[in-house]
Design a protein around this motif. Sequence first.
Motif, PDB file in Angstrom:
ATOM      1  N   VAL A 554      54.306 -26.702  31.776  1.00 19.89           N
ATOM      2  CA  VAL A 554      53.273 -26.121  32.605  1.00 19.89           C
ATOM      3  C   VAL A 554      53.652 -24.674  32.872  1.00 19.89           C
ATOM      4  CG1 VAL A 554      52.646 -28.282  33.702  1.00 19.89           C
ATOM      5  CG2 VAL A 554      54.414 -26.870  34.725  1.00 19.89           C
ATOM      6  N   SER A 555      52.671 -23.882  33.207  1.00 18.64           N
ATOM      7  CA  SER A 555      52.926 -22.477  33.523  1.00 18.64           C
ATOM      8  C   SER A 555      52.371 -22.187  34.894  1.00 18.64           C
ATOM      9  CB  SER A 555      52.255 -21.565  32.487  1.00 18.64           C
ATOM     10  OG  SER A 555      50.863 -21.811  32.445  1.00 18.64           O
ATOM     11  N   GLU A 556      53.100 -21.386  35.684  1.00 15.69           N
ATOM     12  CA  GLU A 556      52.680 -21.086  37.034  1.00 15.69           C
ATOM     13  C   GLU A 556      51.543 -20.086  37.029  1.00 15.69           C
ATOM     14  OE1 GLU A 556      55.826 -19.863  39.489  1.00 15.69           O
ATOM     15  OE2 GLU A 556      57.015 -21.693  39.262  1.00 15.69           O
ATOM     16  N   ASP A 557      50.625 -20.291  37.971  1.00 14.88           N
ATOM     17  CA  ASP A 557      49.537 -19.353  38.173  1.00 14.88           C
ATOM     18  C   ASP A 557      50.108 -18.090  38.801  1.00 14.88           C
ATOM     19  OD1 ASP A 557      47.248 -18.011  38.735  1.00 14.88           O
ATOM     20  OD2 ASP A 557      46.207 -19.725  39.635  1.00 14.88           O
ATOM     21  N   THR A 558      49.637 -16.923  38.349  1.00 16.96           N
ATOM     22  CA  THR A 558      50.148 -15.666  38.872  1.00 16.96           C
ATOM     23  C   THR A 558      49.556 -15.316  40.227  1.00 16.96           C
ATOM     24  OG1 THR A 558      48.422 -14.501  37.650  1.00 16.96           O
ATOM     25  CG2 THR A 558      50.573 -14.739  36.590  1.00 16.96           C
ATOM     26  N   GLY A 559      48.572 -16.080  40.675  1.00 22.89           N
ATOM     27  CA  GLY A 559      47.990 -15.812  41.980  1.00 22.89           C
ATOM     28  C   GLY A 559      49.004 -16.017  43.087  1.00 22.89           C
ATOM     29  N   GLU A 560      49.263 -14.989  43.898  1.00 16.35           N
ATOM     30  CA  GLU A 560      50.313 -15.054  44.905  1.00 16.35           C
ATOM     31  C   GLU A 560      49.973 -16.020  46.028  1.00 16.35           C
ATOM     32  OE1 GLU A 560      51.084 -11.160  46.252  1.00 16.35           O
ATOM     33  OE2 GLU A 560      51.796 -10.425  44.320  1.00 16.35           O
ATOM     34  N   GLU A 561      48.681 -16.138  46.370  1.00 15.73           N
ATOM     35  CA  GLU A 561      48.307 -16.948  47.522  1.00 15.73           C
ATOM     36  C   GLU A 561      48.126 -18.431  47.169  1.00 15.73           C
ATOM     37  OE1 GLU A 561      45.898 -13.428  49.901  1.00 15.73           O
ATOM     38  OE2 GLU A 561      44.899 -15.279  49.335  1.00 15.73           O
ATOM     39  N   SER A 562      47.548 -18.707  46.007  1.00 18.60           N
ATOM     40  CA  SER A 562      47.227 -20.094  45.685  1.00 18.60           C
ATOM     41  C   SER A 562      48.467 -20.903  45.350  1.00 18.60           C
ATOM     42  CB  SER A 562      46.242 -20.153  44.519  1.00 18.60           C
ATOM     43  OG  SER A 562      46.872 -19.678  43.344  1.00 18.60           O
ATOM     44  N   GLY A 563      49.380 -20.321  44.595  1.00 18.15           N
ATOM     45  CA  GLY A 563      50.557 -21.062  44.189  1.00 18.15           C
ATOM     46  C   GLY A 563      50.237 -22.274  43.332  1.00 18.15           C
ATOM     47  N   GLU A 564      49.028 -22.301  42.723  1.00 18.32           N
ATOM     48  CA  GLU A 564      48.615 -23.455  41.931  1.00 18.32           C
ATOM     49  C   GLU A 564      49.294 -23.447  40.571  1.00 18.32           C
ATOM     50  OE1 GLU A 564      44.436 -23.314  41.713  1.00 18.32           O
ATOM     51  OE2 GLU A 564      44.111 -23.993  43.784  1.00 18.32           O
ATOM     52  N   VAL A 565      49.350 -24.606  39.956  1.00 18.28           N
ATOM     53  CA  VAL A 565      49.917 -24.753  38.622  1.00 18.28           C
ATOM     54  C   VAL A 565      48.817 -25.223  37.691  1.00 18.28           C
ATOM     55  CG1 VAL A 565      51.579 -26.002  37.212  1.00 18.28           C
ATOM     56  CG2 VAL A 565      52.205 -25.286  39.519  1.00 18.28           C
ATOM     57  N   GLU A 566      48.673 -24.580  36.561  1.00 20.94           N
ATOM     58  CA  GLU A 566      47.642 -24.986  35.607  1.00 20.94           C
ATOM     59  C   GLU A 566      48.282 -25.466  34.309  1.00 20.94           C
ATOM     60  OE1 GLU A 566      45.101 -21.821  34.567  1.00 20.94           O
ATOM     61  OE2 GLU A 566      46.697 -20.479  33.910  1.00 20.94           O
ATOM     62  N   LEU A 567      47.718 -26.506  33.741  1.00 22.15           N
ATOM     63  CA  LEU A 567      48.211 -27.039  32.480  1.00 22.15           C
ATOM     64  C   LEU A 567      47.704 -26.185  31.330  1.00 22.15           C
ATOM     65  CD1 LEU A 567      47.632 -30.841  33.073  1.00 22.15           C
ATOM     66  CD2 LEU A 567      49.821 -29.662  33.050  1.00 22.15           C
ATOM     67  N   PRO A 568      48.507 -25.950  30.302  1.00 22.20           N
ATOM     68  CA  PRO A 568      48.039 -25.195  29.152  1.00 22.20           C
ATOM     69  C   PRO A 568      47.010 -25.994  28.362  1.00 22.20           C
ATOM     70  CG  PRO A 568      50.187 -26.146  28.706  1.00 22.20           C
ATOM     71  CD  PRO A 568      49.891 -26.427  30.142  1.00 22.20           C
ATOM     72  N   LEU A 569      46.178 -25.310  27.608  1.00 20.11           N
ATOM     73  CA  LEU A 569      45.210 -25.987  26.763  1.00 20.11           C
ATOM     74  C   LEU A 569      45.943 -26.813  25.716  1.00 20.11           C
ATOM     75  CD1 LEU A 569      42.565 -23.170  26.217  1.00 20.11           C
ATOM     76  CD2 LEU A 569      42.384 -25.160  27.715  1.00 20.11           C
ATOM     77  N   GLN A 570      45.487 -28.036  25.470  1.00 17.61           N
ATOM     78  CA  GLN A 570      46.151 -28.899  24.516  1.00 17.61           C
ATOM     79  C   GLN A 570      45.327 -29.011  23.244  1.00 17.61           C
ATOM     80  OE1 GLN A 570      47.879 -32.458  25.722  1.00 17.61           O
ATOM     81  NE2 GLN A 570      49.038 -31.521  27.362  1.00 17.61           N
ATOM     82  N   ASP A 571      46.041 -29.137  22.141  1.00 18.54           N
ATOM     83  CA  ASP A 571      45.391 -29.281  20.846  1.00 18.54           C
ATOM     84  C   ASP A 571      44.673 -30.622  20.790  1.00 18.54           C
ATOM     85  OD1 ASP A 571      44.656 -29.333  18.210  1.00 18.54           O
ATOM     86  OD2 ASP A 571      46.635 -28.839  17.429  1.00 18.54           O
ATOM     87  N   GLU A 572      43.448 -30.612  20.278  1.00 15.83           N
ATOM     88  CA  GLU A 572      42.675 -31.847  20.156  1.00 15.83           C
ATOM     89  C   GLU A 572      43.296 -32.781  19.125  1.00 15.83           C
ATOM     90  OE1 GLU A 572      38.024 -33.202  19.343  1.00 15.83           O
ATOM     91  OE2 GLU A 572      38.646 -31.108  19.093  1.00 15.83           O
ATOM     92  N   TYR A 573      44.040 -32.208  18.179  1.00 16.67           N
ATOM     93  CA  TYR A 573      44.696 -32.997  17.119  1.00 16.67           C
ATOM     94  C   TYR A 573      46.201 -32.699  17.174  1.00 16.67           C
ATOM     95  CZ  TYR A 573      39.873 -33.126  15.415  1.00 16.67           C
ATOM     96  OH  TYR A 573      38.510 -33.284  15.314  1.00 16.67           O
ATOM     97  N   PRO A 574      46.932 -33.317  18.118  1.00 17.12           N
ATOM     98  CA  PRO A 574      48.325 -32.909  18.363  1.00 17.12           C
ATOM     99  C   PRO A 574      49.363 -33.558  17.454  1.00 17.12           C
ATOM    100  CG  PRO A 574      47.671 -34.555  19.959  1.00 17.12           C
ATOM    101  CD  PRO A 574      46.466 -34.305  19.104  1.00 17.12           C
ATOM    102  N   TYR A 575      48.933 -34.433  16.535  1.00 20.46           N
ATOM    103  CA  TYR A 575      49.889 -35.133  15.681  1.00 20.46           C
ATOM    104  C   TYR A 575      49.653 -34.757  14.224  1.00 20.46           C
ATOM    105  CZ  TYR A 575      50.018 -37.970  19.919  1.00 20.46           C
ATOM    106  OH  TYR A 575      50.107 -38.399  21.217  1.00 20.46           O
ATOM    107  N   THR A 576      50.676 -34.189  13.606  1.00 20.56           N
ATOM    108  CA  THR A 576      50.576 -33.823  12.194  1.00 20.56           C
ATOM    109  C   THR A 576      51.216 -34.909  11.336  1.00 20.56           C
ATOM    110  OG1 THR A 576      50.615 -31.458  12.677  1.00 20.56           O
ATOM    111  CG2 THR A 576      51.155 -32.118  10.435  1.00 20.56           C
ATOM    112  N   LEU A 577      50.444 -35.420  10.391  1.00 24.89           N
ATOM    113  CA  LEU A 577      50.897 -36.474   9.496  1.00 24.89           C
ATOM    114  C   LEU A 577      51.482 -35.860   8.223  1.00 24.89           C
ATOM    115  CD1 LEU A 577      51.028 -39.484   8.608  1.00 24.89           C
ATOM    116  CD2 LEU A 577      48.679 -39.211   7.759  1.00 24.89           C
ATOM    117  N   TYR A 578      52.702 -36.276   7.890  1.00 23.37           N
ATOM    118  CA  TYR A 578      53.385 -35.820   6.679  1.00 23.37           C
ATOM    119  C   TYR A 578      53.586 -36.990   5.725  1.00 23.37           C
ATOM    120  CZ  TYR A 578      54.687 -31.428   8.988  1.00 23.37           C
ATOM    121  OH  TYR A 578      54.667 -30.200   9.622  1.00 23.37           O
ATOM    122  N   ILE A 579      53.729 -36.645   4.433  1.00 24.04           N
ATOM    123  CA  ILE A 579      54.076 -37.634   3.424  1.00 24.04           C
ATOM    124  C   ILE A 579      55.349 -37.172   2.726  1.00 24.04           C
ATOM    125  CG2 ILE A 579      52.513 -36.521   1.769  1.00 24.04           C
ATOM    126  CD1 ILE A 579      52.212 -39.213   0.384  1.00 24.04           C
TER     127      ILE A 579
END
Length: 630
Positions: A554-579
């Motif tokens: 996760v990466s911290e939000d740069t907003g000084e007041e909110s202090g919220e944490v946002e999740l990075p965008l995830q790949d829709e196809y996160p598994y690469t198949l090899y042979i």
Amino acid sequence: MGRKLSVLAVAAVFICFASACNAEPKEEFTDLYPGFESASRVTGGKEQENINAKELSVSNSGTDTVISFNFITGSRLSGGTEEGEAEAPPAYSVYLLPSPRRFVVEFEKLAYWDFTHSLEIESELIYGSFTQSLFGDERFSVYFQLKDEVVYKADESGSSLNITLRPVNKQNGEANGKGGSEPAGELHYYVTANAYGEYCRGEISREYDVTPVLCNNLTDVVLISRAFDTQADAESFKRTAAGASSSLLPDQWDIIALYGDDLPKYNEKLDYLHAYGEYAARIDGTKVMLEVAIPDGIYLCTTPDKSARLYSKRIRQEPSVQGEEAFYYEELWLYHNDGSSKRMMRFEFSSIERTEYSPDGRKLAVLENTDSGSHLYIFDTDTNELLTDLSEAGFGRIISEFIWDNMGNIVYAISGSSAMNIHQYDFTVPDEAKRHTVVEKNGVDEGYFAFCSGELYFTEAQLEEGPVIYTIKPEGGVRKRFLKGGAFAISDDGAYMAYSDGGGITSSDSAFKLYDLISKEEKIITSEFPVSEFVWSRDCKKIFYFENRLSGGVSEDTGEESGEVELPLQDEYPYTLYIYDIEKGTSKAIADLKSTNISVSENPDELLLTYLDPETMGEVVRATYLIRIG
């Protein structure tokens, strides 16, 4: 595992009552049949609490058909409450729906409907029946699909409701095409949809004039519009109906032509249009639609004679108790090479984890997971008879893996109720009470398991060095250390083991390796990323493995007041198949996928991808796709 089979299709649904008035009034019938109705809605009964439609019978009296309901209070069968006498039938109304004609008995309020457990219909006037309970409402209806035009009357007697259906004499002396060379009745066009489930859950607006109707297989129920004189009129209605629900594709609404009271044919292909439109993979950076291997289920294994693929089909079952939620169960089906499918056996499973035929093809093992634990069932493949439930034979309530020996006489499993051990069940032992024994009592990991050259292979994690692969002879002996490694799989010919020497999950210095079981030589397949999921090809010349590219940070939000944490965008196809090609010693990427649920096909140039759409976890798409690698 439940073994009760529902006789009726029970569902929750909104009904547009205006459609009940679409039938053209034929008041002249009331003159010909005194005391009977043909177009009016008949009401009666008394409002009561805790009412149970205990029994329903259908009998013939001359040319008449008599439908009889018997009511009580409470239900020991469905609700666990004490049963008592009812004052009268509950408040009801009865009416006809137009062609294909249906007679509807609607109750304002029912708590239970026990009759669904034992109903059988034999009538010259009725094809079959189905039931519905209104979504978000207390009303409950029973539909009787009619073969002919009828008039009807309702009579109350104590706590019983008796309805008499009388066929209307036709001038030509024929009824519903029977005995004539030409179809009976006029030809009309209808708009239909295999959307009873969506309709049941209130996902189709009740502004659209569609009602449920029984199909000609006398099992399935579809939605049907009013009758149209021309196909153009039906096309116009279809364009309007396509906007009735966001969960349906426009092509899932179909136009059919029927004569008189003929019943529509159930078109299974319309159920699975979403499966054919799914972008299940990404190849060379482009989302692609894969070829559909099984449109309505998850591949499990192939029959010994290679004539069909065994798969699990999930079924939605509505409750027989008012207010309870619907539940799902799974059935075993066969998808034949000609594209036809057929239910294999009359068993209902909670959730099928894995199946495997014995090497001799005479038995089938089915691993089921339930809320209370696991069951490992063994069936006779000739009769589909249940031979044993190994969970009840001493294996324990948790079973993580199982394998057959080379002959199909013995089943081994990693199982237990507290500690996990290795159990075996030997079908060659005459005394059933002595067939179960424990091979390894010192504890094993729940994961990987194999049988090769008379020895069992398993893993156990060590406190200091991590997972270790061990062997043990099932006929007796002590475990022996084989390799330092976690995830492993042995080729079907027993020549090689593919394994991850560091556990294959998070270790940064782990490597995915190929070990020659004959020469004892090994080589690295990849050390660029950890590997924990992989399978061998049927010809034992290739290994298919995955790189898991899921983001875990996760990466911290740069907003000084909110202090919220946002999740990075995830790949829709996160598994690469090899042979990996053993002869060439090289690897290449095949595709990016949404899951790692692959199986090897009978064809060495194909893989089977079992797929659940991520948004609904298989509610919309639960299918198996082909990945071609040739």
